[in-house]
Write a protein that holds these residues in place. Structure first.
Motif, PDB file in Angstrom:
ATOM      1  N   ARG A   1       2.372  10.324  -9.711  1.00  0.00           N
ATOM      2  CA  ARG A   1       3.350  10.389 -10.814  1.00  0.00           C
ATOM      3  C   ARG A   1       4.571   9.658 -10.699  1.00  0.00           C
ATOM      4  O   ARG A   1       5.091   9.376  -9.397  1.00  0.00           O
TER       5      ARG A   1
ATOM      6  N   HIS B   1      11.409   5.773 -22.227  1.00  0.00           N
ATOM      7  CA  HIS B   1      10.682   6.433 -21.383  1.00  0.00           C
ATOM      8  C   HIS B   1       9.327   6.916 -22.197  1.00  0.00           C
ATOM      9  O   HIS B   1       8.338   6.807 -21.615  1.00  0.00           O
ATOM     10  N   GLU B   2       9.579   7.521 -23.341  1.00  0.00           N
ATOM     11  CA  GLU B   2       8.585   7.963 -23.973  1.00  0.00           C
ATOM     12  C   GLU B   2       7.379   6.908 -24.525  1.00  0.00           C
ATOM     13  O   GLU B   2       6.280   7.097 -24.552  1.00  0.00           O
TER      14      GLU B   2
ATOM     15  N   GLY C   1       4.838   6.415 -22.042  1.00  0.00           N
ATOM     16  CA  GLY C   1       3.976   7.611 -21.680  1.00  0.00           C
ATOM     17  C   GLY C   1       4.532   8.748 -20.912  1.00  0.00           C
ATOM     18  O   GLY C   1       3.830   9.718 -20.428  1.00  0.00           O
ATOM     19  N   PHE C   2       5.725   8.634 -20.719  1.00  0.00           N
ATOM     20  CA  PHE C   2       6.584   9.874 -19.950  1.00  0.00           C
ATOM     21  C   PHE C   2       6.641  11.001 -21.065  1.00  0.00           C
ATOM     22  O   PHE C   2       6.798  10.657 -22.222  1.00  0.00           O
ATOM     23  N   ARG C   3       6.516  12.180 -20.369  1.00  0.00           N
ATOM     24  CA  ARG C   3       6.630  13.387 -21.295  1.00  0.00           C
ATOM     25  C   ARG C   3       7.789  14.266 -20.676  1.00  0.00           C
ATOM     26  O   ARG C   3       7.860  14.458 -19.417  1.00  0.00           O
TER      27      ARG C   3
ATOM     28  N   TYR D   1      11.622  13.623 -16.865  1.00  0.00           N
ATOM     29  CA  TYR D   1      10.555  13.247 -17.520  1.00  0.00           C
ATOM     30  C   TYR D   1       9.402  12.734 -16.472  1.00  0.00           C
ATOM     31  O   TYR D   1       9.881  12.409 -15.668  1.00  0.00           O
ATOM     32  N   GLU D   2       7.952  12.923 -16.836  1.00  0.00           N
ATOM     33  CA  GLU D   2       7.269  12.490 -15.744  1.00  0.00           C
ATOM     34  C   GLU D   2       6.225  11.842 -16.647  1.00  0.00           C
ATOM     35  O   GLU D   2       5.799  11.822 -17.789  1.00  0.00           O
ATOM     36  N   LYS D   3       5.427  11.072 -15.725  1.00  0.00           N
ATOM     37  CA  LYS D   3       4.383   9.968 -16.136  1.00  0.00           C
ATOM     38  C   LYS D   3       3.249  10.011 -15.180  1.00  0.00           C
ATOM     39  O   LYS D   3       3.545   9.719 -14.092  1.00  0.00           O
ATOM     40  N   GLU D   4       1.855  10.097 -15.495  1.00  0.00           N
ATOM     41  CA  GLU D   4       0.695   9.981 -14.715  1.00  0.00           C
ATOM     42  C   GLU D   4       0.827   8.577 -14.404  1.00  0.00           C
ATOM     43  O   GLU D   4       0.853   7.663 -15.249  1.00  0.00           O
TER      44      GLU D   4
END
Length: 179
Positions: free
Chosen positions: A132, A148-149, A152-154, A175-178
């Motif tokens: 992550r 960031h969005e 693919g960050f949510r 925010y996090e991203k796989e």
């Protein structure tokens, strides 16, 4: 009007970038709540930070530089910004998580430099043992949220009034991203 053309190239950061990177960061320290540092740094004080981002591994430093593209020789004009991946937290179980960030020269926003930096950073991290990426965005900062969005960050939550700078409290949205 000059016919000279420029292009932006992204590469790993090196020690000779330290002065320019420190100048960019210090702008945000002095002028914005984007970083919660409140005292500017000398390049020598920032050297351990730079050295903690080698050219390989999960903790990277990518630099965007503007280059003169006229003729066959290329010379660096200036550094436009940088992106990093750094340890999320110091405990061993967090080793597969990184915190990512971008800082741009004050006049470099809106030119796609942040997109180029994150594209290069995430390509460089693709082969690493990472799960992550996290980004903390001091609010308000719509440009950073959009960037960031786009990658693919949510949104996962907000720390309310977590930092105090310039005589007021600031929220940080996470925010996090796989990976």
């Amino acid at each position: 009007m000059s016919s000279e053309r420029t292009e932006v190239q992204v590469r790993p950061g090196v020690e000779s970038d330290l002065d320019a990177l420190t100048d960019i960061y210090n702008h945000y320290v002095r002028e914005t709540p984007i970083t919660f540092d409140t005292a500017v740094f000398s390049p020598e004080e920032r050297r351990p930070w730079l050295l903690s981002h080698p050219e390989d591994g999960p903790h990277r430093l990518m630099v965007a530089e503007e280059r003169d593209s006229e003729g066959t020789s290329q010379r660096t004009q200036r550094i436009l910004g940088y992106a990093t991946s750094s340890p999320h937290r110091p405990k061993a179980a967090y080793a597969t998580s990184v915190e990512v960030t971008i800082y741009l020269a004050p006049d470099a926003g809106g030119r796609g430099v942040g997109t180029l930096l994150y594209k290069a950073l995430f390509e460089a991290l693709a082969g690493e043992d990472l799960h992550r990426a996290y980004a903390g965005i001091a609010q308000p900062n719509e440009a950073s949220v959009r960037l960031h969005e786009r990658f693919g960050f949510r949104y996962v939550g907000t720390y309310r009034e977590v930092g105090r700078k310039f005589g007021r409290y600031w929220d940080v949205a996470w925010y996090e991203k796989e990976l």
